[in-house]
Design a protein around this motif. Structure first.
Motif, PDB file in Angstrom:
ATOM      1  N   ALA A  29       0.838  -1.205   0.000  1.00 17.27           N
ATOM      2  CA  ALA A  29       0.000   0.000   0.000  1.00 17.27           C
ATOM      3  C   ALA A  29       0.872   1.253   0.000  1.00 17.27           C
ATOM      4  CB  ALA A  29      -0.938   0.003   1.204  1.00 17.27           C
ATOM      5  N   PHE A  30       1.922   1.274   0.818  1.00 21.09           N
ATOM      6  CA  PHE A  30       2.839   2.428   0.851  1.00 21.09           C
ATOM      7  C   PHE A  30       3.494   2.625  -0.512  1.00 21.09           C
ATOM      8  CE2 PHE A  30       7.048   4.291   1.621  1.00 21.09           C
ATOM      9  CZ  PHE A  30       6.668   5.480   2.234  1.00 21.09           C
ATOM     10  N   ARG A  31       3.930   1.504  -1.138  1.00 22.43           N
ATOM     11  CA  ARG A  31       4.578   1.587  -2.461  1.00 22.43           C
ATOM     12  C   ARG A  31       3.628   2.182  -3.497  1.00 22.43           C
ATOM     13  NH1 ARG A  31       4.254  -1.348  -6.859  1.00 22.43           N
ATOM     14  NH2 ARG A  31       3.132  -3.029  -5.828  1.00 22.43           N
ATOM     15  N   ARG A  32       2.361   1.772  -3.452  1.00 23.47           N
ATOM     16  CA  ARG A  32       1.392   2.272  -4.434  1.00 23.47           C
ATOM     17  C   ARG A  32       0.964   3.711  -4.163  1.00 23.47           C
ATOM     18  NH1 ARG A  32      -1.987  -2.209  -7.032  1.00 23.47           N
ATOM     19  NH2 ARG A  32      -0.720  -4.039  -6.689  1.00 23.47           N
ATOM     20  N   LEU A  33       0.817   4.064  -2.898  1.00 21.43           N
ATOM     21  CA  LEU A  33       0.355   5.411  -2.556  1.00 21.43           C
ATOM     22  C   LEU A  33       1.459   6.457  -2.634  1.00 21.43           C
ATOM     23  CD1 LEU A  33      -1.936   4.554   0.484  1.00 21.43           C
ATOM     24  CD2 LEU A  33      -2.672   5.318  -1.788  1.00 21.43           C
ATOM     25  N   PHE A  34       2.672   6.055  -2.278  1.00 14.69           N
ATOM     26  CA  PHE A  34       3.793   6.993  -2.241  1.00 14.69           C
ATOM     27  C   PHE A  34       5.003   6.401  -2.960  1.00 14.69           C
ATOM     28  CE2 PHE A  34       1.290   7.410   1.687  1.00 14.69           C
ATOM     29  CZ  PHE A  34       0.842   8.720   1.541  1.00 14.69           C
ATOM     30  N   PRO A  35       4.902   6.196  -4.269  1.00 14.42           N
ATOM     31  CA  PRO A  35       5.986   5.508  -4.981  1.00 14.42           C
ATOM     32  C   PRO A  35       7.328   6.246  -4.905  1.00 14.42           C
ATOM     33  CG  PRO A  35       4.392   6.402  -6.532  1.00 14.42           C
ATOM     34  CD  PRO A  35       3.822   6.575  -5.167  1.00 14.42           C
ATOM     35  N   LEU A  36       7.309   7.564  -4.995  1.00 14.42           N
ATOM     36  CA  LEU A  36       8.568   8.313  -4.946  1.00 14.42           C
ATOM     37  C   LEU A  36       9.271   8.118  -3.605  1.00 14.42           C
ATOM     38  CD1 LEU A  36      10.499  10.235  -6.355  1.00 14.42           C
ATOM     39  CD2 LEU A  36       9.167  12.132  -5.447  1.00 14.42           C
TER      40      LEU A  36
END
Length: 169
Positions: free
Chosen positions: A19-26
């Motif tokens: 979820a973190f990777r998808r929501l905040f990829p940068l």
């Protein structure tokens, strides 16, 4: 947060990381970059193990098998590749040497409908879990673009898949 009796629920942690990777990829990738590691835990300067073999398909004029690390996207599933072709003979609007604008749209629509309908179960295409699976290719050729392109392509796909027989031996 997935902690029971002092033990961490790994599945819950994986969901949170995803979820973190998808929501905040940068921020996700910056964090790995600052720690000099890749998301798969390899150091930045280390490449994946690579294996190449030639001539695996005896019926082909040339073939190769390439494995780079553990790059199985879905190790227990096969794959479906769909391509909708509109050659110049199908319409005066299709120019030789150029792809018709409708073709990639119909490719995507066909893929979405076929996979979401359950007509093809990618898990049933697995031969040896994590090692070998069928890859189904569906090529649909439009010979007369007189309307209802998607309907004709879908009917063609259903007919082709209904008569397809794969050997699991």
């Amino acid at each position: 947060m997935g902690v029971e009796d002092g033990n961490v629920d790994v599945a819950a942690v994986d969901i949170e990381v995803d979820a973190f990777r998808r929501l905040f990829p940068l921020q996700y990738y910056e964090r790995h970059f600052k720690e000099s590691i890749r998301p798969d835990a390899r150091p930045l300067g280390t490449s994946r193990t690579t294996c190449v073999t030639l001539g695996d398909v005896s019926s082909a004029d040339g073939s190769s098998f390439v494995k780079i690390g553990s790059t199985l996207y879905s190790p227990d599933e096969g794959c479906l590749a769909i391509e909708f072709h509109m050659p110049p003979v199908c319409s005066p609007l299709v120019r030789p040497g150029r792809h018709a604008e409708e073709a990639p749209v119909i490719d995507k629509q066909l893929s979405d409908v076929i996979l979401s309908s359950g007509m093809i179960h990618l898990k049933e295409l697995s031969l040896i879990s994590g090692k070998a699976a069928w890859m189904d290719y569906l090529d649909v050729y439009c010979l007369d673009a007189d309307g209802s392109l998607f309907d004709g392509a879908l009917l063609s796909a259903v007919a082709a898949f209904s008569s397809c027989k794969l050997s699991h031996s």
